[in-house]
Design a protein around this motif. Sequence first.
Motif, PDB file in Angstrom:
ATOM      1  N   CYS A  38      14.430   8.959   0.140  1.00  0.00           N
ATOM      2  CA  CYS A  38      13.239   9.322   0.910  1.00  0.00           C
ATOM      3  C   CYS A  38      13.269  10.825   1.203  1.00  0.00           C
ATOM      4  O   CYS A  38      14.295  11.358   1.641  1.00  0.00           O
ATOM      5  N   ILE A  39      12.142  11.502   0.969  1.00  0.00           N
ATOM      6  CA  ILE A  39      12.076  12.947   1.216  1.00  0.00           C
ATOM      7  C   ILE A  39      11.392  13.264   2.549  1.00  0.00           C
ATOM      8  O   ILE A  39      11.038  14.410   2.817  1.00  0.00           O
ATOM      9  N   ASP A  40      11.190  12.253   3.364  1.00  0.00           N
ATOM     10  CA  ASP A  40      10.667  12.431   4.717  1.00  0.00           C
ATOM     11  C   ASP A  40       9.254  13.002   4.761  1.00  0.00           C
ATOM     12  O   ASP A  40       8.895  13.669   5.723  1.00  0.00           O
ATOM     13  N   CYS A  41       8.462  12.716   3.751  1.00  0.00           N
ATOM     14  CA  CYS A  41       7.101  13.272   3.736  1.00  0.00           C
ATOM     15  C   CYS A  41       6.173  12.525   4.697  1.00  0.00           C
ATOM     16  O   CYS A  41       5.200  13.081   5.194  1.00  0.00           O
ATOM     17  N   GLY A  42       6.452  11.244   4.941  1.00  0.00           N
ATOM     18  CA  GLY A  42       5.674  10.471   5.901  1.00  0.00           C
ATOM     19  C   GLY A  42       4.354   9.933   5.415  1.00  0.00           C
ATOM     20  O   GLY A  42       3.623   9.313   6.191  1.00  0.00           O
ATOM     21  N   VAL A  43       4.018  10.113   4.140  1.00  0.00           N
ATOM     22  CA  VAL A  43       2.710   9.631   3.670  1.00  0.00           C
ATOM     23  C   VAL A  43       2.623   8.107   3.645  1.00  0.00           C
ATOM     24  O   VAL A  43       1.535   7.545   3.710  1.00  0.00           O
ATOM     25  N   CYS A  44       3.750   7.426   3.600  1.00  0.00           N
ATOM     26  CA  CYS A  44       3.748   5.966   3.547  1.00  0.00           C
ATOM     27  C   CYS A  44       3.439   5.326   4.903  1.00  0.00           C
ATOM     28  O   CYS A  44       2.830   4.261   4.964  1.00  0.00           O
ATOM     29  N   GLU A  45       3.872   5.955   5.970  1.00  0.00           N
ATOM     30  CA  GLU A  45       3.782   5.357   7.300  1.00  0.00           C
ATOM     31  C   GLU A  45       2.358   4.929   7.676  1.00  0.00           C
ATOM     32  O   GLU A  45       2.148   3.784   8.082  1.00  0.00           O
ATOM     33  N   PRO A  46       1.352   5.792   7.544  1.00  0.00           N
ATOM     34  CA  PRO A  46       0.003   5.361   7.933  1.00  0.00           C
ATOM     35  C   PRO A  46      -0.634   4.350   6.972  1.00  0.00           C
ATOM     36  O   PRO A  46      -1.630   3.718   7.318  1.00  0.00           O
ATOM     37  N   GLU A  47      -0.050   4.169   5.798  1.00  0.00           N
ATOM     38  CA  GLU A  47      -0.605   3.237   4.811  1.00  0.00           C
ATOM     39  C   GLU A  47      -0.243   1.786   5.099  1.00  0.00           C
ATOM     40  O   GLU A  47      -0.837   0.878   4.534  1.00  0.00           O
ATOM     41  N   CYS A  48       0.738   1.543   5.962  1.00  0.00           N
ATOM     42  CA  CYS A  48       1.228   0.186   6.199  1.00  0.00           C
ATOM     43  C   CYS A  48       0.386  -0.533   7.252  1.00  0.00           C
ATOM     44  O   CYS A  48       0.438  -0.196   8.434  1.00  0.00           O
ATOM     45  N   PRO A  49      -0.362  -1.576   6.857  1.00  0.00           N
ATOM     46  CA  PRO A  49      -1.173  -2.320   7.818  1.00  0.00           C
ATOM     47  C   PRO A  49      -0.348  -3.084   8.851  1.00  0.00           C
ATOM     48  O   PRO A  49      -0.849  -3.416   9.922  1.00  0.00           O
TER      49      PRO A  49
ATOM     50  N   ASP B 125       0.827  -1.200   0.000  1.00  0.00           N
ATOM     51  CA  ASP B 125       0.000   0.000   0.000  1.00  0.00           C
ATOM     52  C   ASP B 125       0.869   1.261   0.000  1.00  0.00           C
ATOM     53  O   ASP B 125       0.519   2.276  -0.600  1.00  0.00           O
ATOM     54  N   CYS B 126       2.009   1.186   0.673  1.00  0.00           N
ATOM     55  CA  CYS B 126       2.934   2.313   0.807  1.00  0.00           C
ATOM     56  C   CYS B 126       3.487   2.766  -0.536  1.00  0.00           C
ATOM     57  O   CYS B 126       3.737   3.954  -0.758  1.00  0.00           O
ATOM     58  N   VAL B 127       3.691   1.834  -1.443  1.00  0.00           N
ATOM     59  CA  VAL B 127       4.311   2.122  -2.728  1.00  0.00           C
ATOM     60  C   VAL B 127       3.453   3.089  -3.545  1.00  0.00           C
ATOM     61  O   VAL B 127       3.981   3.996  -4.193  1.00  0.00           O
ATOM     62  N   GLU B 128       2.153   2.923  -3.489  1.00  0.00           N
ATOM     63  CA  GLU B 128       1.258   3.755  -4.296  1.00  0.00           C
ATOM     64  C   GLU B 128       1.251   5.219  -3.877  1.00  0.00           C
ATOM     65  O   GLU B 128       0.980   6.086  -4.687  1.00  0.00           O
ATOM     66  N   VAL B 129       1.528   5.511  -2.622  1.00  0.00           N
ATOM     67  CA  VAL B 129       1.459   6.893  -2.153  1.00  0.00           C
ATOM     68  C   VAL B 129       2.811   7.599  -2.159  1.00  0.00           C
ATOM     69  O   VAL B 129       2.873   8.804  -1.985  1.00  0.00           O
ATOM     70  N   CYS B 130       3.890   6.877  -2.372  1.00  0.00           N
ATOM     71  CA  CYS B 130       5.229   7.467  -2.336  1.00  0.00           C
ATOM     72  C   CYS B 130       5.440   8.386  -3.546  1.00  0.00           C
ATOM     73  O   CYS B 130       5.401   7.929  -4.689  1.00  0.00           O
ATOM     74  N   PRO B 131       5.707   9.675  -3.293  1.00  0.00           N
ATOM     75  CA  PRO B 131       5.877  10.593  -4.423  1.00  0.00           C
ATOM     76  C   PRO B 131       7.247  10.517  -5.105  1.00  0.00           C
ATOM     77  O   PRO B 131       7.419  11.100  -6.172  1.00  0.00           O
ATOM     78  N   VAL B 132       8.207   9.793  -4.519  1.00  0.00           N
ATOM     79  CA  VAL B 132       9.550   9.751  -5.101  1.00  0.00           C
ATOM     80  C   VAL B 132      10.021   8.345  -5.470  1.00  0.00           C
ATOM     81  O   VAL B 132      11.175   8.157  -5.851  1.00  0.00           O
ATOM     82  N   ASP B 133       9.161   7.352  -5.364  1.00  0.00           N
ATOM     83  CA  ASP B 133       9.505   5.982  -5.770  1.00  0.00           C
ATOM     84  C   ASP B 133      10.789   5.479  -5.116  1.00  0.00           C
ATOM     85  O   ASP B 133      11.710   5.017  -5.783  1.00  0.00           O
ATOM     86  N   CYS B 134      10.838   5.541  -3.774  1.00  0.00           N
ATOM     87  CA  CYS B 134      12.050   5.135  -3.060  1.00  0.00           C
ATOM     88  C   CYS B 134      11.915   3.772  -2.385  1.00  0.00           C
ATOM     89  O   CYS B 134      12.726   3.419  -1.539  1.00  0.00           O
ATOM     90  N   PHE B 135      10.894   2.986  -2.775  1.00  0.00           N
ATOM     91  CA  PHE B 135      10.732   1.633  -2.232  1.00  0.00           C
ATOM     92  C   PHE B 135      11.377   0.622  -3.171  1.00  0.00           C
ATOM     93  O   PHE B 135      11.264   0.723  -4.394  1.00  0.00           O
ATOM     94  N   TYR B 136      12.010  -0.380  -2.569  1.00  0.00           N
ATOM     95  CA  TYR B 136      12.678  -1.438  -3.316  1.00  0.00           C
ATOM     96  C   TYR B 136      12.164  -2.771  -2.805  1.00  0.00           C
ATOM     97  O   TYR B 136      11.874  -2.924  -1.616  1.00  0.00           O
ATOM     98  N   GLU B 137      12.067  -3.745  -3.723  1.00  0.00           N
ATOM     99  CA  GLU B 137      11.406  -5.008  -3.398  1.00  0.00           C
ATOM    100  C   GLU B 137      12.360  -6.180  -3.312  1.00  0.00           C
ATOM    101  O   GLU B 137      13.067  -6.510  -4.263  1.00  0.00           O
TER     102      GLU B 137
END
Length: 112
Positions: free
Chosen positions: A40-51, A16-28
Amino acid sequence: MTYVVIENCISCKYTDCVEVCPVDCFYEGENMLVIHPDECIDCGVCEPECPADAIRPDTEPAMEKWVEFNRKYSEAWPVILSKKDPMPGYEEKDGQEGKLENDFSEAPGEGG
């Protein structure tokens, strides 16, 4: 500050976190995700998306090892840009302790 992925992600790999990341800094990886700490630009939008509550700011105690862990694997694994289904059996693994020692795989994921 940066955000990092911790042990809670292993064998769950919610994306879920990947879809909201504005800079594509997730790796699989094969069974978890990581964040490249320098991207990571420290925006924090990913944190609440992680179940699984697997994304934490590096300002929390004992996060240094996770910053280096995320750095190491983000340089070895492919970037992930789109949401995928969680891993099979994620319900049983969600919240388990000891996943780093017992379940972690260094193998890369598919990315994409």
